[in-house]
Design a protein around this motif. Structure first.
Motif, PDB file in Angstrom:
ATOM      1  N   VAL A 164      34.028  47.551  40.991  1.00 24.56           N
ATOM      2  CA  VAL A 164      35.017  47.947  39.979  1.00 24.56           C
ATOM      3  C   VAL A 164      36.373  47.475  40.494  1.00 24.56           C
ATOM      4  O   VAL A 164      36.821  47.921  41.552  1.00 24.56           O
ATOM      5  CB  VAL A 164      35.015  49.468  39.759  1.00 24.56           C
ATOM      6  CG1 VAL A 164      36.113  49.862  38.781  1.00 24.56           C
ATOM      7  CG2 VAL A 164      33.663  49.925  39.244  1.00 24.56           C
ATOM      8  N   ASP A 165      36.988  46.546  39.736  1.00 31.28           N
ATOM      9  CA  ASP A 165      38.139  45.800  40.244  1.00 31.28           C
ATOM     10  C   ASP A 165      37.706  45.123  41.550  1.00 31.28           C
ATOM     11  O   ASP A 165      36.759  44.372  41.557  1.00 31.28           O
ATOM     12  CB  ASP A 165      39.352  46.719  40.415  1.00 31.28           C
ATOM     13  CG  ASP A 165      39.942  47.129  39.065  1.00 31.28           C
ATOM     14  OD1 ASP A 165      39.712  46.408  38.082  1.00 31.28           O
ATOM     15  OD2 ASP A 165      40.612  48.165  38.998  1.00 31.28           O
ATOM     16  N   THR A 166      38.379  45.412  42.663  1.00 32.73           N
ATOM     17  CA  THR A 166      37.961  44.846  43.948  1.00 32.73           C
ATOM     18  C   THR A 166      37.306  45.896  44.841  1.00 32.73           C
ATOM     19  O   THR A 166      37.136  45.671  46.046  1.00 32.73           O
ATOM     20  CB  THR A 166      39.182  44.255  44.678  1.00 32.73           C
ATOM     21  OG1 THR A 166      40.168  45.272  44.853  1.00 32.73           O
ATOM     22  CG2 THR A 166      39.775  43.099  43.892  1.00 32.73           C
ATOM     23  N   SER A 179      42.161  54.346  36.977  1.00 35.63           N
ATOM     24  CA  SER A 179      42.687  53.139  36.335  1.00 35.63           C
ATOM     25  C   SER A 179      41.860  51.962  36.807  1.00 35.63           C
ATOM     26  O   SER A 179      41.547  51.849  38.000  1.00 35.63           O
ATOM     27  CB  SER A 179      44.168  52.933  36.691  1.00 35.63           C
ATOM     28  OG  SER A 179      44.316  52.752  38.083  1.00 35.63           O
ATOM     29  N   LEU A 180      41.470  51.111  35.879  1.00 38.26           N
ATOM     30  CA  LEU A 180      40.673  49.930  36.213  1.00 38.26           C
ATOM     31  C   LEU A 180      40.885  48.893  35.124  1.00 38.26           C
ATOM     32  O   LEU A 180      41.330  49.190  34.013  1.00 38.26           O
ATOM     33  CB  LEU A 180      39.192  50.280  36.362  1.00 38.26           C
ATOM     34  CG  LEU A 180      38.483  50.907  35.154  1.00 38.26           C
ATOM     35  CD1 LEU A 180      37.831  49.857  34.273  1.00 38.26           C
ATOM     36  CD2 LEU A 180      37.421  51.900  35.609  1.00 38.26           C
ATOM     37  N   SER A 181      40.563  47.643  35.446  1.00 40.60           N
ATOM     38  CA  SER A 181      40.727  46.566  34.473  1.00 40.60           C
ATOM     39  C   SER A 181      39.509  45.660  34.392  1.00 40.60           C
ATOM     40  O   SER A 181      39.297  45.009  33.371  1.00 40.60           O
ATOM     41  CB  SER A 181      41.960  45.712  34.811  1.00 40.60           C
ATOM     42  OG  SER A 181      41.848  45.175  36.124  1.00 40.60           O
ATOM     43  N   THR A 182      38.690  45.577  35.456  1.00 44.12           N
ATOM     44  CA  THR A 182      37.507  44.725  35.432  1.00 44.12           C
ATOM     45  C   THR A 182      36.319  45.452  36.053  1.00 44.12           C
ATOM     46  O   THR A 182      36.482  46.310  36.924  1.00 44.12           O
ATOM     47  CB  THR A 182      37.738  43.414  36.203  1.00 44.12           C
ATOM     48  OG1 THR A 182      38.096  43.717  37.561  1.00 44.12           O
ATOM     49  CG2 THR A 182      38.813  42.570  35.560  1.00 44.12           C
ATOM     50  N   VAL A 183      35.141  45.085  35.581  1.00 45.52           N
ATOM     51  CA  VAL A 183      33.882  45.577  36.135  1.00 45.52           C
ATOM     52  C   VAL A 183      33.002  44.365  36.394  1.00 45.52           C
ATOM     53  O   VAL A 183      32.860  43.492  35.526  1.00 45.52           O
ATOM     54  CB  VAL A 183      33.179  46.559  35.177  1.00 45.52           C
ATOM     55  CG1 VAL A 183      31.852  47.022  35.749  1.00 45.52           C
ATOM     56  CG2 VAL A 183      34.071  47.754  34.890  1.00 45.52           C
ATOM     57  N   SER A 184      32.409  44.275  37.601  1.00 46.54           N
ATOM     58  CA  SER A 184      31.579  43.136  37.979  1.00 46.54           C
ATOM     59  C   SER A 184      30.113  43.538  37.954  1.00 46.54           C
ATOM     60  O   SER A 184      29.740  44.613  38.441  1.00 46.54           O
ATOM     61  CB  SER A 184      31.962  42.627  39.374  1.00 46.54           C
ATOM     62  OG  SER A 184      33.308  42.204  39.392  1.00 46.54           O
ATOM     63  N   PHE A 185      29.265  42.650  37.381  1.00 45.60           N
ATOM     64  CA  PHE A 185      27.850  42.923  37.205  1.00 45.60           C
ATOM     65  C   PHE A 185      27.010  41.893  37.958  1.00 45.60           C
ATOM     66  O   PHE A 185      27.450  40.770  38.204  1.00 45.60           O
ATOM     67  CB  PHE A 185      27.461  42.874  35.724  1.00 45.60           C
ATOM     68  CG  PHE A 185      28.253  43.790  34.842  1.00 45.60           C
ATOM     69  CD1 PHE A 185      27.876  45.101  34.673  1.00 45.60           C
ATOM     70  CD2 PHE A 185      29.376  43.332  34.181  1.00 45.60           C
ATOM     71  CE1 PHE A 185      28.606  45.950  33.865  1.00 45.60           C
ATOM     72  CE2 PHE A 185      30.117  44.175  33.365  1.00 45.60           C
ATOM     73  CZ  PHE A 185      29.727  45.483  33.206  1.00 45.60           C
ATOM     74  N   ALA A 186      25.775  42.282  38.284  1.00 43.87           N
ATOM     75  CA  ALA A 186      24.771  41.341  38.768  1.00 43.87           C
ATOM     76  C   ALA A 186      24.019  40.814  37.555  1.00 43.87           C
ATOM     77  O   ALA A 186      23.413  41.581  36.801  1.00 43.87           O
ATOM     78  CB  ALA A 186      23.815  42.029  39.738  1.00 43.87           C
ATOM     79  N   VAL A 187      24.071  39.501  37.320  1.00 44.68           N
ATOM     80  CA  VAL A 187      23.488  38.898  36.126  1.00 44.68           C
ATOM     81  C   VAL A 187      22.714  37.657  36.515  1.00 44.68           C
ATOM     82  O   VAL A 187      22.962  37.037  37.550  1.00 44.68           O
ATOM     83  CB  VAL A 187      24.582  38.520  35.101  1.00 44.68           C
ATOM     84  CG1 VAL A 187      25.292  39.740  34.574  1.00 44.68           C
ATOM     85  CG2 VAL A 187      25.585  37.549  35.712  1.00 44.68           C
ATOM     86  N   ASP A 188      21.766  37.277  35.659  1.00 37.84           N
ATOM     87  CA  ASP A 188      21.190  35.952  35.766  1.00 37.84           C
ATOM     88  C   ASP A 188      21.985  35.022  34.850  1.00 37.84           C
ATOM     89  O   ASP A 188      22.925  35.445  34.162  1.00 37.84           O
ATOM     90  CB  ASP A 188      19.692  35.959  35.424  1.00 37.84           C
ATOM     91  CG  ASP A 188      19.404  36.508  34.028  1.00 37.84           C
ATOM     92  OD1 ASP A 188      20.286  36.389  33.153  1.00 37.84           O
ATOM     93  OD2 ASP A 188      18.316  37.042  33.808  1.00 37.84           O
TER      94      ASP A 188
END
Length: 425
Positions: A164-166, A179-188
């Protein structure tokens, strides 16, 4: 008689033996169950947590718990040495045995095999009020306007959040992300391209936090990513999906089986424009110095930038309405600089001389004009078709001017000399 006594004696001896065996079994100690002492977290621990030598031996973080040897799977951490200088690759609850395969060394974020990492923009309301955390599983819900209808559907399901963010673990103070602005996912690759496709179609996306006790639902088994691709297409704006060559840079290219769906590919055309680095007030003249100090170059999707101008083309002109931070220059925002009025001498009222005669102009007496009241004369005629009123106006004394037909009860007549109504057969 002697034979009967022998039989009774044998029966008595047999009963005694049976009683002795049963008593021995009842008094026997229970069988011993072999147990193993393993390392477990004292409290919940999140993905990405780095464990130092001090942490591994801190009873507030880790403790020992005994499990039946036959009840635990292989590869469970049994020594504190296995924890030192390792990162937790998934969330663990307090008292849960830790697997060695979930302890990684080196990288902050551990990406599962066969997956990559992608970041998407989400605000706090769309990220379940900041309760999504690294290691959580979420569904990505989308709403899009296609044709004349709004469609809502799951874009992707059961997605693993890597960061979440960094942040790769929860903040120690709040436990959530206020407070947050980006979420990172594991994707193919296919999931990553579907996310980009949904974003390009203007799809509004929201995260649905899954219950960790229910990792797989009935909706998961029915989910088909190809159906999502079809829903993101309509008769006016179809989606052209084709196989991609994203695998060409890899050392080995997996064979695509005929029954597997092709990986969708899409390209996003970008353009670099100059945007304001801070708010610029209205009336500011566009100069080379202003551009160098107040503008920065930014790369944006071409479809998101309409009528953007290079401010260098408008040197010498002024910003009519000003610019906000991140806003670019357009034709209607600039114009010729306003002509400045020449400075005037301040007007000073002269001081009055008390001995000087009164020479101030006096207002002229204006006689009020007499209000003349116009006179009208109506002639009413009753006919088979109804009442008709003809109106005349007195132009000057003794002379009348015909005005025309007026509706009944018009109320604009000033004279009482009305000609009596005449009937016309």
């Amino acid at each position: 008689m002697k034979q009967k006594n022998v039989i009774l004696m044998v029966v008595a001896v047999g009963c005694g033996l049976v009683a002795a065996v049963l008593t021995a079994r009842m008094n026997a100690a229970p069988a011993q169950i072999e147990k193993v002492s393993v390392i477990v977290p004292t409290k919940d621990i999140t993905v990405g947590t780095m464990i130092s030598k001090e942490d591994a031996k801190n009873p507030k973080l880790f403790t020992r718990k005994e499990f039946a040897k036959d009840a635990i799977p292989p590869g469970i951490v049994e020594s504190e040495e296995d924890l030192i200088d390792r990162r937790i690759a998934r969330n663990y609850s307090a008292g849960e045995a830790i697997k060695k395969e979930d302890l990684k060394k080196g990288a902050v974020v551990t990406i599962p095999p066969g997956h990559q990492m992608i970041a998407q923009s989400f605000g706090v309301p769309q990220a379940v009020a900041g309760f999504v955390t690294p290691g959580s599983r979420v569904d990505i819900l989308g709403t899009v306007h296609l044709g004349n209808k709004y469609k809502a559907f799951p874009v992707l399901v059961n997605m693993l959040i890597l960061a979440v963010d960094t942040n790769t673990q929860l903040p120690k103070e709040q436990g959530t992300f206020p407070s947050l602005s980006t979420v990172s996912f594991a994707v193919d690759q296919k999931q990553a391209l579907v996310l980009e496709l949904a974003k390009a179609r203007g799809c509004t996306m929201t995260l649905l936090l899954r219950n960790p006790a229910e990792p797989v639902t009935e909706a998961d088994t029915k989910f088909n990513i190809d159906d999502v691709i079809k829903r993101l297409s309509d008769s006016r704006e179809s989606v052209d999906l084709s196989t991609t060559d994203l695998e060409t840079n890899r050392q080995s290219t997996p064979e695509i089986k005929p029954e597997e769906a092709p990986i969708p590919a899409m390209t996003v055309e970008t353009i670099k424009i100059l945007v304001a680095s801070e708010a610029i007030p209205a009336g500011t003249e566009i100069t080379s110095d202003l551009i160098a100090e107040k503008f920065v170059e930014k790369e944006m999707r071409k479809g998101d930038v309409e009528n953007a101008l290079d401010p260098k083309e408008k040197l010498g002109q002024s910003l009519k309405n000003g610019l906000g931070k991140g806003q670019w220059v357009t034709e209607h925002l600039v114009g010729d600089p306003a002509t400045k009025a020449s400075p005037r001498d301040p007007f000073v009222l002269p001081k009055a001389d008390p001995d000087a005669p009164d020479t101030a102009p006096k207002p002229l007496a204006v006689e009020p004009k007499p209000i003349t009241k116009k006179k009208y004369h109506d002639v009413t005629i009753n006919s088979a078709s109804g009442v008709v009123i003809h109106r005349y106006e007195e132009a000057k004394p003794g002379q009348w001017r015909y005005l025309g037909v007026v509706p009944p009860n018009s109320g604009s007549r000033d004279t009482a000399d009305e000609t009596p109504a005449r009937s016309i057969d």
